[in-house]
Motif scaffolding. Sequence first.
Motif, PDB file in Angstrom:
ATOM      1  N   GLY A 198       0.815  -1.204   0.000  1.00  0.00           N
ATOM      2  CA  GLY A 198       0.000   0.000   0.000  1.00  0.00           C
ATOM      3  C   GLY A 198       0.846   1.250   0.000  1.00  0.00           C
ATOM      4  N   ILE A 199       0.213   2.362  -0.383  1.00  0.00           N
ATOM      5  CA  ILE A 199       0.928   3.637  -0.423  1.00  0.00           C
ATOM      6  C   ILE A 199       1.083   4.168   0.995  1.00  0.00           C
ATOM      7  CG2 ILE A 199       0.742   6.059  -1.079  1.00  0.00           C
ATOM      8  CD1 ILE A 199      -0.331   5.269  -3.698  1.00  0.00           C
ATOM      9  N   THR A 200       2.324   4.197   1.445  1.00  0.00           N
ATOM     10  CA  THR A 200       2.674   4.793   2.731  1.00  0.00           C
ATOM     11  C   THR A 200       3.864   5.704   2.500  1.00  0.00           C
ATOM     12  OG1 THR A 200       4.302   3.118   3.389  1.00  0.00           O
ATOM     13  CG2 THR A 200       1.978   2.625   3.853  1.00  0.00           C
ATOM     14  N   ASN A 201       4.318   6.358   3.573  1.00  0.00           N
ATOM     15  CA  ASN A 201       5.505   7.195   3.393  1.00  0.00           C
ATOM     16  C   ASN A 201       6.765   6.370   3.154  1.00  0.00           C
ATOM     17  OD1 ASN A 201       6.103   6.261   5.981  1.00  0.00           O
ATOM     18  ND2 ASN A 201       5.565   8.193   6.979  1.00  0.00           N
ATOM     19  N   THR A 225      -3.084  12.433   0.266  1.00  0.00           N
ATOM     20  CA  THR A 225      -2.885  11.249   1.096  1.00  0.00           C
ATOM     21  C   THR A 225      -1.833  11.479   2.165  1.00  0.00           C
ATOM     22  OG1 THR A 225      -3.498   9.820  -0.742  1.00  0.00           O
ATOM     23  CG2 THR A 225      -2.204   8.816   1.026  1.00  0.00           C
ATOM     24  N   ASP A 226      -0.749  12.152   1.780  1.00  0.00           N
ATOM     25  CA  ASP A 226       0.366  12.410   2.679  1.00  0.00           C
ATOM     26  C   ASP A 226       1.086  13.652   2.168  1.00  0.00           C
ATOM     27  OD1 ASP A 226       3.168  12.240   3.799  1.00  0.00           O
ATOM     28  OD2 ASP A 226       2.358  10.429   4.705  1.00  0.00           O
ATOM     29  N   PRO A 227       1.525  14.550   3.057  1.00  0.00           N
ATOM     30  CA  PRO A 227       2.219  15.768   2.605  1.00  0.00           C
ATOM     31  C   PRO A 227       3.452  15.496   1.761  1.00  0.00           C
ATOM     32  CG  PRO A 227       1.612  15.969   4.920  1.00  0.00           C
ATOM     33  CD  PRO A 227       1.315  14.560   4.518  1.00  0.00           C
ATOM     34  N   ILE A 228       4.050  14.295   1.858  1.00  0.00           N
ATOM     35  CA  ILE A 228       5.256  14.024   1.077  1.00  0.00           C
ATOM     36  C   ILE A 228       4.989  14.025  -0.425  1.00  0.00           C
ATOM     37  CG2 ILE A 228       6.405  12.705   2.891  1.00  0.00           C
ATOM     38  CD1 ILE A 228       5.576  10.152   1.452  1.00  0.00           C
ATOM     39  N   TRP A 263      -8.420   2.508  -8.015  1.00  0.00           N
ATOM     40  CA  TRP A 263      -8.202   3.365  -6.848  1.00  0.00           C
ATOM     41  C   TRP A 263      -9.333   4.360  -6.580  1.00  0.00           C
ATOM     42  CZ3 TRP A 263      -3.916   3.452  -3.478  1.00  0.00           C
ATOM     43  CH2 TRP A 263      -2.879   2.566  -3.814  1.00  0.00           C
ATOM     44  N   LYS A 264     -10.263   4.515  -7.520  1.00  0.00           N
ATOM     45  CA  LYS A 264     -11.231   5.606  -7.383  1.00  0.00           C
ATOM     46  C   LYS A 264     -12.122   5.462  -6.150  1.00  0.00           C
ATOM     47  CE  LYS A 264     -14.377   3.499 -10.786  1.00  0.00           C
ATOM     48  NZ  LYS A 264     -15.032   3.724 -12.115  1.00  0.00           N
ATOM     49  N   ARG A 265     -12.370   4.216  -5.714  1.00  0.00           N
ATOM     50  CA  ARG A 265     -13.179   4.047  -4.499  1.00  0.00           C
ATOM     51  C   ARG A 265     -12.437   4.510  -3.255  1.00  0.00           C
ATOM     52  NH1 ARG A 265     -15.952  -1.975  -5.181  1.00  0.00           N
ATOM     53  NH2 ARG A 265     -17.158  -1.505  -7.092  1.00  0.00           N
ATOM     54  N   HIS A 266     -11.133   4.668  -3.368  1.00  0.00           N
ATOM     55  CA  HIS A 266     -10.310   5.063  -2.217  1.00  0.00           C
ATOM     56  C   HIS A 266      -9.635   6.408  -2.449  1.00  0.00           C
ATOM     57  CE1 HIS A 266     -10.656   1.028  -0.421  1.00  0.00           C
ATOM     58  NE2 HIS A 266     -10.616   0.592  -1.673  1.00  0.00           N
ATOM     59  N   MET A 309      -6.538   6.906   0.262  1.00  0.00           N
ATOM     60  CA  MET A 309      -5.651   6.031  -0.501  1.00  0.00           C
ATOM     61  C   MET A 309      -4.753   5.185   0.389  1.00  0.00           C
ATOM     62  SD  MET A 309      -4.446   8.222  -3.831  1.00  0.00           S
ATOM     63  CE  MET A 309      -5.432   8.188  -5.331  1.00  0.00           C
ATOM     64  N   GLU A 310      -4.384   5.734   1.534  1.00  0.00           N
ATOM     65  CA  GLU A 310      -3.473   5.009   2.423  1.00  0.00           C
ATOM     66  C   GLU A 310      -4.128   3.749   2.997  1.00  0.00           C
ATOM     67  OE1 GLU A 310      -5.909   7.688   4.980  1.00  0.00           O
ATOM     68  OE2 GLU A 310      -4.862   7.867   3.049  1.00  0.00           O
ATOM     69  N   LYS A 311      -5.455   3.632   2.905  1.00  0.00           N
ATOM     70  CA  LYS A 311      -6.153   2.461   3.435  1.00  0.00           C
ATOM     71  C   LYS A 311      -6.310   1.346   2.399  1.00  0.00           C
ATOM     72  CE  LYS A 311      -8.744   5.048   6.931  1.00  0.00           C
ATOM     73  NZ  LYS A 311     -10.093   5.401   7.446  1.00  0.00           N
ATOM     74  N   PHE A 312      -6.023   1.658   1.146  1.00  0.00           N
ATOM     75  CA  PHE A 312      -6.146   0.656   0.093  1.00  0.00           C
ATOM     76  C   PHE A 312      -4.970  -0.319   0.188  1.00  0.00           C
ATOM     77  CE2 PHE A 312      -5.774  -0.336  -4.658  1.00  0.00           C
ATOM     78  CZ  PHE A 312      -6.763  -1.312  -4.599  1.00  0.00           C
ATOM     79  N   LYS A 313      -5.248  -1.615   0.332  1.00  0.00           N
ATOM     80  CA  LYS A 313      -4.196  -2.615   0.553  1.00  0.00           C
ATOM     81  C   LYS A 313      -3.306  -2.809  -0.675  1.00  0.00           C
ATOM     82  CE  LYS A 313      -5.664  -3.562   4.694  1.00  0.00           C
ATOM     83  NZ  LYS A 313      -4.889  -3.109   5.878  1.00  0.00           N
TER      84      LYS A 313
END
Length: 550
Positions: free
Chosen positions: A54-57, A134-137, A184-187, A191-195
């Motif tokens: 998933g998309i994380t930092n 999703t994240d400031p980065i 991805w459109k449902r999230h 986005m960070e919660k999409f596995k």
Amino acid sequence: MIRNYENDKIVKIIKTGIAGIILILLPVQILPTAFAGGKLQVGWSQSEMIESLGITNNWHYTTMGCMFWQLLYDQVWLFGPGPEYDFVPRAFVAFETDNRLKWRMKLRDGMKWHDGKPVTLKDAVFTWQHLKHTDPIWDYWDCDWKEGSLAIIDDHTVEFELNKKLGSKYPPFNFYPILPMHLWKRHKYDMEKFKNKNAIGSGPFKLKDFKANLYIIFEKFEDYWDDSPRADSIVFKCYGSPDAQNMALRQGAIDMLGYYGISYMAKPFLEKNPDIEVIETQGIGLDWMTFNLHPDGPLRDVTVRKAIAHGINKDKIIQMVYFGHATAQNTFVYPELAEYTPSKLVYDYNPENSIKMLQEAGYEDPDGDGIRNDPKSGEKLRFKLMTISESAEYMKMALLIREMMKPIGIEMVIDTTDLETYYDLYYYPAGNSFDIALAGEEPGPYADWIWEFIRSIDGGGEGYNTAYYNNPETDALMDDLYSEDDIEKRKELVGQLQDIMLRDLPHYVLVRPNHLSPVRTDKLQGFETRYMGGAANWINPWSFFNVHAK
């Protein structure tokens, strides 16, 4: 060979000169299609492995995190090889700009997602619109467009106007994946919660298997628009220690290391094997010290920070830690870049000067225990020096600095922590968990962003400003740098920024280690080492694209 990307458009852009961007096409050399196949096996340490797709930092902050997605997802453009590091068009093939503020970009035709659906311009726009929330980065200065200016002109062309003029020679959307909107459109708001278990992208490789903290297996995407990838498959493997990685290299279980390369002590051991080549290049990483200015204590006195700087013998660090395979560095900017300006202020190794500075500022040692006292509070000049347990180099450096500080009356108490904990503490200086930290980053050739480490906390610097430094003057200079495309003016702005940083010393840059990339050459070829930082790093995924069987 040089690929033909919309030649009529390229000629038009080149003729516009400075008013329009000069589109430079320098793709890494592509070998004939016959030279392909094979499996590339890559070793990673336990601390580098990722727990999810998933998309994380992690996609920015960790080594495997910033590499794996570049195999699975296309980007707008990539860095070409050094020393020029010109941009190479990827998902987009043409870039027009009106004074680097208004942009028109054209999507490549014929791209597909790994599930067979076509890549459209709507996918790219969807990613740009939602990923940065999703994240400031992901909220870069080079993709900050004016609200309402983003417009799709036709199936392949998008226009937008940035809020600020984009300096340097690069187009927008550096280091930015393009995600499939249909998945991805449902999230889009979380986005960070999409596995992202299947990790469907449009990149040169697609996901075959993933086991958290153990391995990732990629296989060649046969419908990729380019004639890369070369290898049939790539395997990322986990090893528990550097020794285990080195032994795997010697035995042929892996063909290269994923990111960091090897230590200088391991070089002779690996070079005994005739099937291994150890390639030494300039490093991409810089080592520095960060002074935490949040606690109310003697480190807020710049005299103390300057005394520490004069007390550090960089030559000894280079010899004892890196066995001579490093260079002294005073600034965030590499000497080979066009923006580089020699530092006006240099802290030479001069412990006698350190002692004089501290004495004149009233830091005495009344009880004779060898540690000076703060004249205001009476507390000892005793500082917690935080370092990373997984880094043998940082551990050695910490021990050397501790010994270097003793003659000038400063005690360093080494605080060792694992990498994950280190990041939590280092990027939250307000927690007062460290006084001084050994740190490092990899600015890369497009290095404007690295100055965010001195953007004022009060000016939006929380996240990167690990020193808790505040100076509105540097904030204004950074904003000017981001928008300046005249190289002489950029050099002047960089010179001002580095002079202020050396004057105020929120960070003190120490050395730039060389990079040692061990690669096995008995079965594979095509390792790309024309980049700072060796065969693989965040600006150089090309080895993964180009390596193939002999």
